[in-house]
Design a protein around this motif. Structure first.
Motif, PDB file in Angstrom:
ATOM      1  N   LEU A 196      61.206  60.938  25.368  1.00 52.63           N
ATOM      2  CA  LEU A 196      60.444  60.139  26.329  1.00 52.63           C
ATOM      3  C   LEU A 196      59.366  60.998  26.985  1.00 52.63           C
ATOM      4  O   LEU A 196      58.255  60.534  27.246  1.00 52.63           O
ATOM      5  N   LEU A 197      59.718  62.252  27.247  1.00 52.48           N
ATOM      6  CA  LEU A 197      58.727  63.150  27.837  1.00 52.48           C
ATOM      7  C   LEU A 197      57.685  63.546  26.797  1.00 52.48           C
ATOM      8  O   LEU A 197      56.486  63.566  27.052  1.00 52.48           O
ATOM      9  N   LEU A 198      58.205  63.823  25.606  1.00 54.61           N
ATOM     10  CA  LEU A 198      57.330  64.317  24.550  1.00 54.61           C
ATOM     11  C   LEU A 198      56.256  63.298  24.185  1.00 54.61           C
ATOM     12  O   LEU A 198      55.116  63.642  23.897  1.00 54.61           O
ATOM     13  N   MET A 199      56.624  62.008  24.230  1.00 57.96           N
ATOM     14  CA  MET A 199      55.644  61.005  23.802  1.00 57.96           C
ATOM     15  C   MET A 199      54.473  60.892  24.775  1.00 57.96           C
ATOM     16  O   MET A 199      53.460  60.292  24.465  1.00 57.96           O
ATOM     17  N   THR A 200      54.622  61.515  25.946  1.00 61.70           N
ATOM     18  CA  THR A 200      53.507  61.458  26.892  1.00 61.70           C
ATOM     19  C   THR A 200      52.516  62.603  26.673  1.00 61.70           C
ATOM     20  O   THR A 200      51.435  62.607  27.255  1.00 61.70           O
ATOM     21  N   VAL A 201      52.903  63.559  25.832  1.00 61.71           N
ATOM     22  CA  VAL A 201      52.114  64.792  25.762  1.00 61.71           C
ATOM     23  C   VAL A 201      50.646  64.565  25.407  1.00 61.71           C
ATOM     24  O   VAL A 201      49.753  64.977  26.145  1.00 61.71           O
ATOM     25  N   VAL A 202      50.394  63.879  24.282  1.00 61.40           N
ATOM     26  CA  VAL A 202      49.006  63.768  23.833  1.00 61.40           C
ATOM     27  C   VAL A 202      48.144  62.997  24.835  1.00 61.40           C
ATOM     28  O   VAL A 202      47.110  63.512  25.295  1.00 61.40           O
ATOM     29  N   PRO A 203      48.557  61.766  25.229  1.00 61.44           N
ATOM     30  CA  PRO A 203      47.700  61.088  26.217  1.00 61.44           C
ATOM     31  C   PRO A 203      47.591  61.834  27.529  1.00 61.44           C
ATOM     32  O   PRO A 203      46.524  61.839  28.162  1.00 61.44           O
ATOM     33  N   LEU A 204      48.671  62.515  27.915  1.00 63.57           N
ATOM     34  CA  LEU A 204      48.645  63.231  29.196  1.00 63.57           C
ATOM     35  C   LEU A 204      47.625  64.365  29.172  1.00 63.57           C
ATOM     36  O   LEU A 204      46.792  64.502  30.073  1.00 63.57           O
ATOM     37  N   VAL A 205      47.703  65.173  28.129  1.00 58.58           N
ATOM     38  CA  VAL A 205      46.777  66.308  28.053  1.00 58.58           C
ATOM     39  C   VAL A 205      45.342  65.814  27.966  1.00 58.58           C
ATOM     40  O   VAL A 205      44.456  66.281  28.681  1.00 58.58           O
ATOM     41  N   PHE A 206      45.135  64.812  27.107  1.00 62.72           N
ATOM     42  CA  PHE A 206      43.770  64.331  26.939  1.00 62.72           C
ATOM     43  C   PHE A 206      43.219  63.774  28.244  1.00 62.72           C
ATOM     44  O   PHE A 206      42.141  64.159  28.695  1.00 62.72           O
ATOM     45  N   THR A 207      43.976  62.867  28.884  1.00 63.91           N
ATOM     46  CA  THR A 207      43.418  62.235  30.080  1.00 63.91           C
ATOM     47  C   THR A 207      43.282  63.233  31.221  1.00 63.91           C
ATOM     48  O   THR A 207      42.267  63.245  31.915  1.00 63.91           O
ATOM     49  N   SER A 208      44.294  64.090  31.420  1.00 59.46           N
ATOM     50  CA  SER A 208      44.197  64.951  32.600  1.00 59.46           C
ATOM     51  C   SER A 208      43.055  65.950  32.458  1.00 59.46           C
ATOM     52  O   SER A 208      42.338  66.214  33.417  1.00 59.46           O
ATOM     53  N   ILE A 209      42.860  66.470  31.251  1.00 61.70           N
ATOM     54  CA  ILE A 209      41.779  67.452  31.111  1.00 61.70           C
ATOM     55  C   ILE A 209      40.406  66.769  31.143  1.00 61.70           C
ATOM     56  O   ILE A 209      39.486  67.236  31.816  1.00 61.70           O
ATOM     57  N   THR A 210      40.301  65.637  30.445  1.00 59.37           N
ATOM     58  CA  THR A 210      39.011  64.928  30.479  1.00 59.37           C
ATOM     59  C   THR A 210      38.653  64.557  31.916  1.00 59.37           C
ATOM     60  O   THR A 210      37.529  64.786  32.373  1.00 59.37           O
ATOM     61  N   LEU A 211      39.622  63.977  32.616  1.00 60.03           N
ATOM     62  CA  LEU A 211      39.344  63.570  33.998  1.00 60.03           C
ATOM     63  C   LEU A 211      39.004  64.769  34.867  1.00 60.03           C
ATOM     64  O   LEU A 211      38.091  64.720  35.686  1.00 60.03           O
ATOM     65  N   GLY A 212      39.758  65.856  34.677  1.00 62.14           N
ATOM     66  CA  GLY A 212      39.510  67.066  35.460  1.00 62.14           C
ATOM     67  C   GLY A 212      38.062  67.509  35.302  1.00 62.14           C
ATOM     68  O   GLY A 212      37.356  67.763  36.278  1.00 62.14           O
ATOM     69  N   VAL A 213      37.607  67.566  34.046  1.00 64.89           N
ATOM     70  CA  VAL A 213      36.240  68.027  33.816  1.00 64.89           C
ATOM     71  C   VAL A 213      35.236  66.994  34.307  1.00 64.89           C
ATOM     72  O   VAL A 213      34.231  67.333  34.952  1.00 64.89           O
ATOM     73  N   ALA A 214      35.513  65.714  34.038  1.00 61.10           N
ATOM     74  CA  ALA A 214      34.575  64.667  34.456  1.00 61.10           C
ATOM     75  C   ALA A 214      34.411  64.700  35.971  1.00 61.10           C
ATOM     76  O   ALA A 214      33.321  64.514  36.487  1.00 61.10           O
ATOM     77  N   GLN A 215      35.528  64.960  36.662  1.00 61.21           N
ATOM     78  CA  GLN A 215      35.434  64.988  38.118  1.00 61.21           C
ATOM     79  C   GLN A 215      34.738  66.250  38.629  1.00 61.21           C
ATOM     80  O   GLN A 215      34.261  66.288  39.757  1.00 61.21           O
ATOM     81  N   LEU A 216      34.704  67.259  37.766  1.00 60.88           N
ATOM     82  CA  LEU A 216      33.958  68.459  38.150  1.00 60.88           C
ATOM     83  C   LEU A 216      32.512  68.101  38.437  1.00 60.88           C
ATOM     84  O   LEU A 216      31.859  68.728  39.265  1.00 60.88           O
TER      85      LEU A 216
END
Ligand code: ASP
Length: 431
Positions: free
Chosen positions: A49-69
């Motif tokens: 259940l945790l593992l299935m969140t990995v790809v969307p989690l990494v993608f969204t959190s990093i994209t958002l982090g940079v976009a918000q920069l």
């Protein structure tokens, strides 16, 4: 009963019953049956259940982090100062963790056959999870970071590839017209929130998952593994303690000009809230109140640095990830070169930035770091049993790190004066 109490009960019950079974029934076939058909699957469902969140989690959190920069850049110097401080404190904490785990080596010395049993217990459960990326340190590594095909990178769990794509994608979002980027950013934001919810739901299964995971390990290996786990927990806790009492205190003293004793005394409500909730996000309101009322930090600084810190500055998490990956590598006899350890360190810092400030937020990302340096990600199940106490402790450091950042930014960016804080305590001020 509170969730963390339940998880603790699950840990205790799983550990003790596993140990009892190990002592009294040893290698009986029914033990093997229970491990493979009951305890193992329960633990694995929790992990997946945790593992299935990995790809969307990494993608969204990093994209958002940079976009918000993009927005942060508009805030100018305060944003840049905050980010520089976040990075500095996170790198320091990771280095402490990596040095400590190399000195103490809590995972070393597991007999080969025990190691094999452990691997057998986990292998195949999460098949096909090995990272696609290169794990050796050389020019190839840098070339391979850039994925040919981001979808393939995601499918192969090539995390460096996904991170690279997300960084570039987030940067591109800041370069296109804002009215075009905004709807997508909102969608990604919603995805990130939904993913955080999934992690929250998975955590409700944690008491049973933890029971299953620790039962499998202790029924197989008895005391041996418990001793190693204890040493590992101590390394993480000592590392966090050193980071808090030495490095954060020095940063508060020299960059913030505030007496660390005053600082620690004043922020105790945040410490207690973070420790009991295991969530940087949940502690944010307390943290803002503490910064404004106890540390007298101007609201415009506290209201900017602390929310940003609760999403991006996770000192404790980075230290925890670094130590855990190296511990697992030691436990399973995966020899990590200095170069690979540097990769583990850099990834711990990056993934700590991308960690959601919720209980267990870093667990999926921990698997990412493992997979990238060649430690099979499914073996993180070994440490999940003792995860809760470490989550409480690392979250506390995450939150304290945010407050030290607020002190630093306040000192450099406003009329804030440490004497405002020390005046009421009778303790000497630092600068
Ligand atoms: N629980 C941590 C926090 O909220 C995140 C983590 O390391 O799991 O800061």
């Amino acid at each position: 009963m509170k969730l963390y109490t339940k998880i603790f009960v699950g840990l205790l019950a799983g550990g003790l019953s596993g140990l009892a079974v190990n002592v009294w029934a040893g290698r009986a076939t029914w033990v093997h049956w229970v491990d493979t058909n009951v305890a193992g699957p329960v633990g694995q469902i929790f992990l997946r259940l945790l593992l299935m969140t990995v790809v969307p989690l990494v993608f969204t959190s990093i994209t958002l982090g940079v976009a918000q920069l993009g927005d942060i850049r508009k805030v100018g110097r305060v944003g840049a100062r905050s980010l520089a401080y976040f990075l500095l404190s996170t790198v320091i904490s990771t280095v402490i963790g990596i040095l400590l785990v190399n000195v103490v080596r809590p995972g070393v010395g597991v007999p080969v056959e025990v190691r094999q049993q452990l691997l057998d217990a986990y292998r195949g459960q999460v098949a096909g999870l090995q990272a696609g990326g290169s794990t050796t340190f050389g020019v190839d590594l840098f070339v391979n970071i850039v994925p040919r095909n981001p979808i393939q990178a995601a499918a192969n769990l090539d995390m460096l590839g996904i991170i690279c794509f997300a960084l570039v994608f987030g940067a591109a979002l800041t370069l296109i017209p804002e009215e075009k980027a905004r709807p997508l950013v909102r969608v990604l934001d919603a995805v990130a929130e939904a993913i955080a919810k999934i992690i929250g739901m998975a955590m409700h299964l944690a008491p049973y998952g933890v029971f299953g995971l620790i039962f499998v390990v202790t029924s197989l290996l008895g005391w041996d593994i418990l001793r190693k786990l204890l040493a590992y927990v101590l390394v993480v806790l000592v590392g966090l303690l050193i980071h808090g009492t030495v490095s954060l205190s020095l940063l508060v003293r020299f960059l913030g000009g505030l007496n660390p004793l005053v600082f620690w005394r004043r922020i105790s409500p945040s410490v207690v809230t973070a420790f009991t909730t295991s969530s940087s996000n949940a502690t944010l309101p307390t943290n803002i109140a503490v910064a404004e009322q106890e540390l007298k930090i101007p609201p415009r600084i506290a209201g900017f640095v602390l929310p940003l810190g609760s999403t991006m500055c996770h000192n404790g998490t980075a230290l925890y990830e670094g130590v855990t990956v190296l511990f697992l590598a030691q436990l399973f006899g995966v020899n990590l070169t200095v170069g690979q350890q540097v990769i583990a360190m850099v990834l711990s810092v990056i993934t700590a930035v991308g960690t959601a400030g919720v209980p267990g937020g870093s667990l999926p990302l921990l698997m990412v770091v493992c997979a990238t340096v060649g430690v099979p990600p499914e073996v993180v199940g070994v440490v999940y049993g003792v995860e809760r106490i470490l989550d409480m402790s690392r979250t506390t450091l995450n939150v304290c790190g945010d407050l030290t950042a607020a002190v630093y930014v306040a000192r450099t960016e406003s009329e804030w004066d440490p004497r405002l804080v020390t005046a009421q305590t009778g303790l000497p001020q630092a600068a």
